[in-house]
Scaffold this motif. Sequence first.
Motif, PDB file in Angstrom:
ATOM      1  N   LYS A 107     -15.564 -88.285 -85.334  1.00  0.00           N
ATOM      2  CA  LYS A 107     -15.372 -89.313 -83.753  1.00  0.00           C
ATOM      3  C   LYS A 107     -14.209 -89.561 -83.379  1.00  0.00           C
ATOM      4  O   LYS A 107     -13.685 -90.202 -82.097  1.00  0.00           O
ATOM      5  CB  LYS A 107     -16.218 -90.114 -83.718  1.00  0.00           C
ATOM      6  CG  LYS A 107     -17.972 -90.442 -84.465  1.00  0.00           C
ATOM      7  CD  LYS A 107     -18.800 -89.833 -82.751  1.00  0.00           C
ATOM      8  CE  LYS A 107     -20.227 -89.791 -82.655  1.00  0.00           C
ATOM      9  NZ  LYS A 107     -20.799 -89.757 -81.471  1.00  0.00           N
ATOM     10  N   THR A 164     -25.096 -94.806 -79.385  1.00  0.00           N
ATOM     11  CA  THR A 164     -24.883 -93.479 -79.503  1.00  0.00           C
ATOM     12  C   THR A 164     -26.588 -92.964 -79.646  1.00  0.00           C
ATOM     13  O   THR A 164     -26.459 -92.074 -78.454  1.00  0.00           O
ATOM     14  CB  THR A 164     -24.377 -92.616 -80.639  1.00  0.00           C
ATOM     15  OG1 THR A 164     -23.403 -93.567 -81.779  1.00  0.00           O
ATOM     16  CG2 THR A 164     -24.280 -91.432 -81.343  1.00  0.00           C
ATOM     17  N   HIS A 199     -16.648 -93.866 -73.142  1.00  0.00           N
ATOM     18  CA  HIS A 199     -16.984 -93.626 -74.257  1.00  0.00           C
ATOM     19  C   HIS A 199     -15.866 -93.277 -75.146  1.00  0.00           C
ATOM     20  O   HIS A 199     -16.291 -93.121 -76.833  1.00  0.00           O
ATOM     21  CB  HIS A 199     -17.819 -91.925 -74.252  1.00  0.00           C
ATOM     22  CG  HIS A 199     -18.512 -91.502 -75.191  1.00  0.00           C
ATOM     23  ND1 HIS A 199     -18.211 -90.199 -75.307  1.00  0.00           N
ATOM     24  CD2 HIS A 199     -20.031 -91.772 -74.934  1.00  0.00           C
ATOM     25  CE1 HIS A 199     -19.129 -90.565 -76.861  1.00  0.00           C
ATOM     26  NE2 HIS A 199     -20.100 -90.328 -76.163  1.00  0.00           N
ATOM     27  N   ASP A 242     -24.441 -85.840 -82.281  1.00  0.00           N
ATOM     28  CA  ASP A 242     -24.684 -87.228 -83.043  1.00  0.00           C
ATOM     29  C   ASP A 242     -26.279 -87.877 -82.564  1.00  0.00           C
ATOM     30  O   ASP A 242     -25.877 -89.278 -83.654  1.00  0.00           O
ATOM     31  CB  ASP A 242     -24.608 -87.796 -80.658  1.00  0.00           C
ATOM     32  CG  ASP A 242     -23.603 -87.742 -80.461  1.00  0.00           C
ATOM     33  OD1 ASP A 242     -22.635 -88.430 -80.807  1.00  0.00           O
ATOM     34  OD2 ASP A 242     -23.366 -87.984 -79.192  1.00  0.00           O
ATOM     35  N   THR A 282     -24.557 -83.299 -78.419  1.00  0.00           N
ATOM     36  CA  THR A 282     -25.660 -84.054 -78.612  1.00  0.00           C
ATOM     37  C   THR A 282     -26.848 -83.848 -80.085  1.00  0.00           C
ATOM     38  O   THR A 282     -27.359 -84.881 -80.037  1.00  0.00           O
ATOM     39  CB  THR A 282     -27.137 -83.928 -77.680  1.00  0.00           C
ATOM     40  OG1 THR A 282     -26.447 -83.796 -76.223  1.00  0.00           O
ATOM     41  CG2 THR A 282     -27.447 -84.895 -77.464  1.00  0.00           C
ATOM     42  N   ASN A 302     -16.089 -95.930 -79.161  1.00  0.00           N
ATOM     43  CA  ASN A 302     -16.305 -94.399 -80.493  1.00  0.00           C
ATOM     44  C   ASN A 302     -14.879 -95.071 -81.061  1.00  0.00           C
ATOM     45  O   ASN A 302     -15.356 -95.198 -82.393  1.00  0.00           O
ATOM     46  CB  ASN A 302     -16.624 -92.923 -79.686  1.00  0.00           C
ATOM     47  CG  ASN A 302     -18.341 -92.560 -79.796  1.00  0.00           C
ATOM     48  OD1 ASN A 302     -18.582 -93.469 -79.952  1.00  0.00           O
ATOM     49  ND2 ASN A 302     -18.117 -91.969 -79.255  1.00  0.00           N
ATOM     50  N   SER A 304     -18.140 -87.647 -90.717  1.00  0.00           N
ATOM     51  CA  SER A 304     -18.244 -87.901 -89.061  1.00  0.00           C
ATOM     52  C   SER A 304     -17.441 -88.448 -88.098  1.00  0.00           C
ATOM     53  O   SER A 304     -17.930 -88.358 -86.949  1.00  0.00           O
ATOM     54  CB  SER A 304     -20.303 -88.370 -89.019  1.00  0.00           C
ATOM     55  OG  SER A 304     -20.078 -89.228 -89.903  1.00  0.00           O
ATOM     56  N   SER A 357     -26.991 -90.529 -76.246  1.00  0.00           N
ATOM     57  CA  SER A 357     -28.436 -89.418 -76.454  1.00  0.00           C
ATOM     58  C   SER A 357     -29.029 -89.048 -75.662  1.00  0.00           C
ATOM     59  O   SER A 357     -29.386 -87.813 -75.259  1.00  0.00           O
ATOM     60  CB  SER A 357     -28.268 -89.279 -77.579  1.00  0.00           C
ATOM     61  OG  SER A 357     -27.348 -89.198 -79.025  1.00  0.00           O
TER      62      SER A 357
END
Length: 161
Positions: A17, A111, A85, A137, A134, A89, A13, A115
Amino acid sequence: MKKIYWHEIFEASIFLKVINSIWEITSGLILVFVSSVNLEKFLSFISHKELLEDPRDVFILFVSDKLHHLSTSTKDFVAFYVLFHGFLNMFLAYNLFKKRHWSYLVAIGFTSIFSVYQIYRINHTGSLFLLGVTIFDIFFIYLTQREYRRLMDIQNKQNPL
């Protein structure tokens, strides 16, 4: 019973990202340096063949309509938002890969904030893409929390009081 490899899923994950960050930074820079008119021309150029095959292509017509009605202030806001963003990230992903404990809590916090904003935007736009982002996230928050607890357990076993 199959073992779930939460740590590996967490690392995957983070990689996603990073890929998303690259996409957002690139998109943000394009929005900053390319005019709305040139964006429309570029979309026409790359979608010309597709529109010849299917003149009612929903995706291309949707994007074309959005670009046509894109105000300068909206373009600037979107550019700032995706650049911020994307860089945030990327910064957090780097520090998560380095297993810096503070980055887990910061990643969960930011996050979560993004969200909540995304949920607000989904209620106004009905964007299925944003809904997918979303959901990812929220899953990322869960994975980050699990990983943080795992690292803290390891640290507590190595350094008992």
